[in-house]
Design a protein around this motif. Structure first.
Motif, PDB file in Angstrom:
ATOM      1  N   ASP A  37      50.890  11.216  35.875  1.00  0.00           N
ATOM      2  CA  ASP A  37      50.869  10.957  37.318  1.00  0.00           C
ATOM      3  C   ASP A  37      51.635  12.009  38.115  1.00  0.00           C
ATOM      4  O   ASP A  37      51.668  11.933  39.347  1.00  0.00           O
ATOM      5  N   MET A  38      52.236  12.978  37.446  1.00  0.00           N
ATOM      6  CA  MET A  38      53.101  13.929  38.143  1.00  0.00           C
ATOM      7  C   MET A  38      52.389  14.681  39.267  1.00  0.00           C
ATOM      8  O   MET A  38      52.943  14.814  40.369  1.00  0.00           O
ATOM      9  N   PRO A  39      51.154  15.174  39.065  1.00  0.00           N
ATOM     10  CA  PRO A  39      50.485  15.841  40.195  1.00  0.00           C
ATOM     11  C   PRO A  39      50.268  14.909  41.388  1.00  0.00           C
ATOM     12  O   PRO A  39      50.453  15.313  42.537  1.00  0.00           O
ATOM     13  N   TRP A  48      62.698   9.087  46.947  1.00  0.00           N
ATOM     14  CA  TRP A  48      63.335   9.240  45.636  1.00  0.00           C
ATOM     15  C   TRP A  48      62.372   9.881  44.653  1.00  0.00           C
ATOM     16  O   TRP A  48      61.189   9.511  44.592  1.00  0.00           O
ATOM     17  N   TRP A  49      62.899  10.793  43.838  1.00  0.00           N
ATOM     18  CA  TRP A  49      62.118  11.302  42.708  1.00  0.00           C
ATOM     19  C   TRP A  49      62.208  10.295  41.568  1.00  0.00           C
ATOM     20  O   TRP A  49      63.077   9.436  41.570  1.00  0.00           O
ATOM     21  N   VAL A  50      61.315  10.387  40.602  1.00  0.00           N
ATOM     22  CA  VAL A  50      61.206   9.329  39.588  1.00  0.00           C
ATOM     23  C   VAL A  50      62.242   9.441  38.477  1.00  0.00           C
ATOM     24  O   VAL A  50      62.416   8.500  37.698  1.00  0.00           O
ATOM     25  N   GLY A  51      62.914  10.584  38.365  1.00  0.00           N
ATOM     26  CA  GLY A  51      63.933  10.730  37.337  1.00  0.00           C
ATOM     27  C   GLY A  51      63.353  10.950  35.951  1.00  0.00           C
ATOM     28  O   GLY A  51      62.178  11.290  35.773  1.00  0.00           O
ATOM     29  N   ASP A  52      64.181  10.741  34.930  1.00  0.00           N
ATOM     30  CA  ASP A  52      63.760  10.926  33.540  1.00  0.00           C
ATOM     31  C   ASP A  52      62.837   9.796  33.097  1.00  0.00           C
ATOM     32  O   ASP A  52      62.775   8.736  33.726  1.00  0.00           O
ATOM     33  N   GLY A  76      60.351   2.806  33.891  1.00  0.00           N
ATOM     34  CA  GLY A  76      60.147   1.365  33.906  1.00  0.00           C
ATOM     35  C   GLY A  76      60.611   0.723  35.196  1.00  0.00           C
ATOM     36  O   GLY A  76      60.259  -0.434  35.492  1.00  0.00           O
ATOM     37  N   ASN A  77      61.397   1.459  35.995  1.00  0.00           N
ATOM     38  CA  ASN A  77      61.866   0.978  37.287  1.00  0.00           C
ATOM     39  C   ASN A  77      61.018   1.508  38.447  1.00  0.00           C
ATOM     40  O   ASN A  77      61.369   1.316  39.612  1.00  0.00           O
ATOM     41  N   VAL A  78      59.932   2.196  38.121  1.00  0.00           N
ATOM     42  CA  VAL A  78      59.085   2.850  39.124  1.00  0.00           C
ATOM     43  C   VAL A  78      57.690   2.252  39.091  1.00  0.00           C
ATOM     44  O   VAL A  78      57.070   2.158  38.028  1.00  0.00           O
ATOM     45  N   TYR A  79      57.187   1.849  40.252  1.00  0.00           N
ATOM     46  CA  TYR A  79      55.830   1.306  40.371  1.00  0.00           C
ATOM     47  C   TYR A  79      55.030   2.185  41.328  1.00  0.00           C
ATOM     48  O   TYR A  79      55.523   2.569  42.401  1.00  0.00           O
ATOM     49  N   CYS A  80      53.788   2.476  40.939  1.00  0.00           N
ATOM     50  CA  CYS A  80      52.917   3.320  41.752  1.00  0.00           C
ATOM     51  C   CYS A  80      51.629   2.570  42.071  1.00  0.00           C
ATOM     52  O   CYS A  80      51.093   1.851  41.214  1.00  0.00           O
ATOM     53  N   ALA A  81      51.137   2.768  43.276  1.00  0.00           N
ATOM     54  CA  ALA A  81      49.869   2.168  43.695  1.00  0.00           C
ATOM     55  C   ALA A  81      48.832   3.279  43.819  1.00  0.00           C
ATOM     56  O   ALA A  81      49.052   4.278  44.508  1.00  0.00           O
ATOM     57  N   PHE A  82      47.699   3.081  43.144  1.00  0.00           N
ATOM     58  CA  PHE A  82      46.615   4.061  43.140  1.00  0.00           C
ATOM     59  C   PHE A  82      45.363   3.470  43.756  1.00  0.00           C
ATOM     60  O   PHE A  82      45.037   2.300  43.539  1.00  0.00           O
ATOM     61  N   GLU A  83      44.642   4.296  44.490  1.00  0.00           N
ATOM     62  CA  GLU A  83      43.288   3.987  44.919  1.00  0.00           C
ATOM     63  C   GLU A  83      42.423   5.133  44.434  1.00  0.00           C
ATOM     64  O   GLU A  83      42.512   6.246  44.951  1.00  0.00           O
ATOM     65  N   GLY A  84      41.647   4.877  43.391  1.00  0.00           N
ATOM     66  CA  GLY A  84      40.989   5.952  42.679  1.00  0.00           C
ATOM     67  C   GLY A  84      42.027   6.786  41.973  1.00  0.00           C
ATOM     68  O   GLY A  84      42.906   6.254  41.291  1.00  0.00           O
ATOM     69  N   ASP A  85      41.973   8.104  42.162  1.00  0.00           N
ATOM     70  CA  ASP A  85      42.954   8.999  41.550  1.00  0.00           C
ATOM     71  C   ASP A  85      44.126   9.289  42.477  1.00  0.00           C
ATOM     72  O   ASP A  85      45.031  10.035  42.117  1.00  0.00           O
ATOM     73  N   ARG A  86      44.118   8.707  43.662  1.00  0.00           N
ATOM     74  CA  ARG A  86      45.140   9.026  44.658  1.00  0.00           C
ATOM     75  C   ARG A  86      46.282   8.014  44.619  1.00  0.00           C
ATOM     76  O   ARG A  86      46.060   6.802  44.672  1.00  0.00           O
ATOM     77  N   MET A  87      47.518   8.516  44.536  1.00  0.00           N
ATOM     78  CA  MET A  87      48.692   7.658  44.637  1.00  0.00           C
ATOM     79  C   MET A  87      48.965   7.426  46.120  1.00  0.00           C
ATOM     80  O   MET A  87      49.257   8.360  46.860  1.00  0.00           O
ATOM     81  N   VAL A  88      48.839   6.174  46.553  1.00  0.00           N
ATOM     82  CA  VAL A  88      49.002   5.866  47.978  1.00  0.00           C
ATOM     83  C   VAL A  88      50.369   5.266  48.290  1.00  0.00           C
ATOM     84  O   VAL A  88      50.740   5.159  49.460  1.00  0.00           O
ATOM     85  N   ALA A  89      51.105   4.880  47.261  1.00  0.00           N
ATOM     86  CA  ALA A  89      52.436   4.323  47.487  1.00  0.00           C
ATOM     87  C   ALA A  89      53.228   4.373  46.193  1.00  0.00           C
ATOM     88  O   ALA A  89      52.659   4.395  45.094  1.00  0.00           O
ATOM     89  N   GLY A 146      57.221   2.813  44.649  1.00  0.00           N
ATOM     90  CA  GLY A 146      58.488   2.137  44.860  1.00  0.00           C
ATOM     91  C   GLY A 146      59.317   2.193  43.594  1.00  0.00           C
ATOM     92  O   GLY A 146      58.779   2.235  42.486  1.00  0.00           O
ATOM     93  N   GLN A 147      60.644   2.184  43.737  1.00  0.00           N
ATOM     94  CA  GLN A 147      61.514   2.131  42.568  1.00  0.00           C
ATOM     95  C   GLN A 147      62.848   1.516  42.935  1.00  0.00           C
ATOM     96  O   GLN A 147      63.224   1.477  44.107  1.00  0.00           O
ATOM     97  N   VAL A 148      63.540   1.027  41.925  1.00  0.00           N
ATOM     98  CA  VAL A 148      64.858   0.429  42.108  1.00  0.00           C
ATOM     99  C   VAL A 148      65.846   1.109  41.178  1.00  0.00           C
ATOM    100  O   VAL A 148      65.466   1.646  40.130  1.00  0.00           O
ATOM    101  N   SER A 149      67.111   1.066  41.564  1.00  0.00           N
ATOM    102  CA  SER A 149      68.152   1.692  40.754  1.00  0.00           C
ATOM    103  C   SER A 149      69.479   1.000  41.015  1.00  0.00           C
ATOM    104  O   SER A 149      69.805   0.676  42.167  1.00  0.00           O
TER     105      SER A 149
END
Length: 307
Positions: free
Chosen positions: A17-19, A37-41, A46-59, A61-64
């Motif tokens: 998902d990096m690109p 926030w960047w996603v870190g190591d 496991g603390n990062v959630y991504c929302a995709f529509e097709g191949d596009r990341m539209v959102a 969120g993460q907690v720390s």
């Protein structure tokens, strides 16, 4: 008003998902001073959630866990877990999308809380630039209350720093905290300075991973009297954790350390450095302005109790 969406997939961040993450970062930070926030190591994904529509990341969120109250502190102290939730600009008012991610982030924060010392309560916090009105409004509507505000201050490193002398009775040196015992000593002093928001071992470990990380300290014989940390973040420097312990204040230690930190970052070719300070801390603001820092932006933080 919420925009309906039907083909959205929400899952944990993965390496491939990096690109897509890079594209989301560009779109969010096209708005000046957006807090992303960047996603870190990989261990953090496991603390990062991504929302995709097709191949596009539209959102994303993460907690720390940001602040862990050390043992022996008064019971009114609370641990702090922070959340960061961003969408592509055209979806920043999409309450349905934000809500779906927020529910997962809240659940993850509740899980992280179970690993913290249970004798203290925990707050869930968020920090955004003061101009991020839509994101701030979402959290206010969720019941978050104002916690504090901080100025991000900047200092160009091509400007003269000047020289400051240190009394010969005291010793200045870099301190890399190479052992766990040294880290423990530092964290004990740090918690003395900021009992409500102690750094904690996990965040110290994260800081030490940053490029060019160093701590610069002043000792009175063998006793730690003052210090700060500096490192590189992206294309600029960061100065953090500037402190002088009570018995050694009003001796110019903080200004001496700041000039040393600025010289260190300049010597490594960085164009500017930043730090943050509470908007209400007038003495610190005066100190930082006296060595060339100026206010660049304001971050507003909100919190809610995490039962």
């Amino acid at each position: 008003m919420s925009q309906p969406f039907t083909d959205t997939t929400i899952r944990h961040f993965q390496k491939e998902d990096m690109p897509s993450l890079g594209e989301l970062y560009k779109s969010v930070t096209a708005k000046k001073n957006a807090t992303f926030w960047w996603v870190g190591d990989e261990e953090n994904w496991g603390n990062v959630y991504c929302a995709f529509e097709g191949d596009r990341m539209v959102a994303k969120g993460q907690v720390s866990v940001v602040n862990v109250v050390p043992p022996g502190r008064p019971p009114e102290n609370k641990h702090a877990i922070y959340v960061n939730l961003k969408t592509v600009p055209e979806r920043e008012h999409d309450e349905e999308l934000l809500e779906k991610l927020y529910r997962l982030l809240y659940q993850k924060a509740s899980e992280l809380k179970q690993n913290l010392p249970q004798e203290y309560g925990t707050t869930l916090c968020v920090g955004n630039d003061s101009t991020e009105a839509a994101n701030n409004s979402f959290f206010i509507e969720k019941g978050f209350r104002h916690l504090n505000s901080l100025f991000r201050m900047r200092r160009e490193l091509d400007q003269p720093v000047g020289e400051r002398a240190l009394d010969e009775a005291f010793q200045f040196s870099p301190w890399q905290m190479e052992t766990l015992e040294e880290e423990r000593q530092y964290l004990q002093v740090e918690a003395e300075i900021w009992p409500d928001t102690p750094l904690g071992a996990e965040r110290l470990a994260e800081y030490k991973k940053q490029p060019l990380w160093t701590s610069l300290v002043i000792r009175d014989k063998s006793t730690l009297a003052a210090g700060l940390m500096a490192w590189q973040e992206e294309d600029h420097g960061v100065i953090e954790d500037v402190f002088v312990r009570e018995p050694w204040r009003q001796r110019g230690f903080a200004k001496f350390l700041l000039t040393q930190g600025l010289q260190y970052l300049h010597a490594h070719g960085l164009p500017y450095t930043c730090l943050t300070v509470l908007t209400t801390n007038q003495s610190a603001l005066s100190l930082y302005k006296s060595v060339g820092f100026y206010v660049e932006s304001e971050e507003v933080r909100y919190f809610t109790e995490l039962p």
